[in-house]
Design an enzyme around this catalytic site. Structure first.
Site, short mmCIF file in Angstrom:
data_model
loop_
_atom_site.label_atom_id
_atom_site.label_comp_id
_atom_site.label_asym_id
_atom_site.label_seq_id
_atom_site.Cartn_x
_atom_site.Cartn_y
_atom_site.Cartn_z
N TYR A 107 -0.83 49.34 14.58
CA TYR A 107 0.45 48.68 14.32
C TYR A 107 0.67 48.47 12.82
O TYR A 107 1.75 48.74 12.29
CB TYR A 107 0.46 47.34 15.06
CG TYR A 107 1.76 46.58 15.03
CD1 TYR A 107 2.80 46.92 15.89
CD2 TYR A 107 1.93 45.50 14.18
CE1 TYR A 107 3.99 46.19 15.89
CE2 TYR A 107 3.10 44.77 14.16
CZ TYR A 107 4.13 45.12 15.03
OH TYR A 107 5.31 44.39 15.01
N SER A 156 9.39 35.81 20.56
CA SER A 156 9.92 36.88 21.39
C SER A 156 8.97 37.09 22.57
O SER A 156 7.85 36.56 22.57
CB SER A 156 10.03 38.18 20.58
OG SER A 156 8.73 38.70 20.32
N LYS A 193 3.69 50.14 10.66
CA LYS A 193 4.68 49.29 9.99
C LYS A 193 4.65 49.47 8.47
O LYS A 193 5.68 49.38 7.81
CB LYS A 193 4.45 47.82 10.36
CG LYS A 193 4.79 47.50 11.82
CD LYS A 193 6.21 47.85 12.16
CE LYS A 193 6.68 47.22 13.47
NZ LYS A 193 8.06 47.59 13.82
N ASP A 249 13.91 57.19 24.82
CA ASP A 249 12.52 57.23 24.36
C ASP A 249 12.54 57.67 22.91
O ASP A 249 12.82 58.84 22.61
CB ASP A 249 11.72 58.21 25.22
CG ASP A 249 10.27 58.37 24.75
OD1 ASP A 249 9.90 57.74 23.73
OD2 ASP A 249 9.54 59.13 25.39
N VAL A 250 12.29 56.75 21.98
CA VAL A 250 12.44 57.07 20.56
C VAL A 250 11.42 58.07 20.05
O VAL A 250 11.57 58.61 18.95
CB VAL A 250 12.41 55.80 19.68
CG1 VAL A 250 13.57 54.88 20.02
CG2 VAL A 250 11.08 55.07 19.80
N SER A 280 7.24 45.07 9.69
CA SER A 280 6.56 43.84 10.09
C SER A 280 5.69 43.35 8.94
O SER A 280 5.26 44.15 8.09
CB SER A 280 5.66 44.09 11.31
OG SER A 280 4.78 43.00 11.54
#
Length: 242
Positions: free
Chosen positions: A150, A185, A154, A58-59, A137
């Site tokens: 997000y 993906s 990023k 778990d980062v 991203s």
């Protein structure tokens, strides 16, 4: 000689998609690889070599990331390359987004990358060498509607990468980032067809990228081919938002 002959790489979010493609590319070029993922799944069988270790990680937990890196040192003797790739999405308009969805995305992407960069750099500076590759991203460059969490995370990864590069350069540690665009993906192919088509219309090369195309750039940054590069951001976007 293979580009990563005898080196040891750690990849977070390595059980599928871009992370798995990066691991496979590194293995082909001679590296031993330790993968960390919340859901390791079939990654070990998919890669099929004794130069791979897979562990749950778990980062968002600094202890988990330290344990992941310790596995690389214990099993293979060093950490020469660190790829901070783990990520999630929790998309919603800013008006409707839940605070916990904002916090979770920031924690996985930005805090997770900070943990990986920080702990890997500590090992690498003692070795006098190392390459850290952070996966950002295109959303961090231009901002995407429905992705305030997000896009913020990023974009933050780019700032973190530049600051870390300045801190670690004198110790022989390089820190660079990649900004993928629309890459085929499991995460992107799950989006509605209308959204997919809209994104495709913005790409001059008129196609989505493949995970292996991001992996090739990660390999370049991990290897000595990029030995005089640090603090840089490379876009893998098919020309989208130039």
């Amino acid at each position: 000689m293979p580009l990563l002959d005898g080196r040891v790489a750690v990849v977070t979010g390595g059980a599928q998609g871009i992370g798995l493609a990066i691991a496979a590319a590194f293995l082909r070029e001679g590296a031993s690889v330790v993968l960390g993922d919340l859901n390791p799944g079939t990654a070990l069988a998919d890669l099929g070599t004794d130069r791979v270790r897979v562990t749950r990680c778990d980062v968002t937990s600094g202890a988990d990331v330290e344990a992941l890196l310790a596995t690389a040192v214990t099993e293979f003797g060093s950490v020469d390359v660190m790829v901070n790739n783990a990520g999630i999405t929790r998309d919603a308009s800013m008006r409707t987004m839940r605070e916990e969805d904002f916090d979770q995305v920031i924690a996985v992407h930005l805090k997770g990358t900070w943990h990986g960069t920080r702990h890997a750099a500590a090992i690498m500076r003692e070795q006098g060498r190392g390459s850290i590759v952070n996966i950002s991203s295109l959303s961090g460059k231009v901002g995407m509607a429905g992705q305030t969490n997000y896009s913020a995370a990023k974009a933050g990864i780019i700032g973190l990468t530049k600051a870390a590069a300045k801190e670690t350069a004198r110790f022989g540690v390089r820190v660079n980032a990649i900004q993928p665009g629309l890459i085929r993906s499991p995460m992107t192919t799950a989006m509605p067809e209308k959204v997919w088509d809209q994104k495709m219309a913005e790409i001059p090369m008129a196609r989505a990228g493949e995970p292996g195309e991001v992996a090739a750039v990660a390999l370049f940054l991990a290897s000595d081919l990029s030995s005089y590069m640090t603090g840089t951001t490379l876009e893998v976007t098919g020309g989208r938002f130039m």
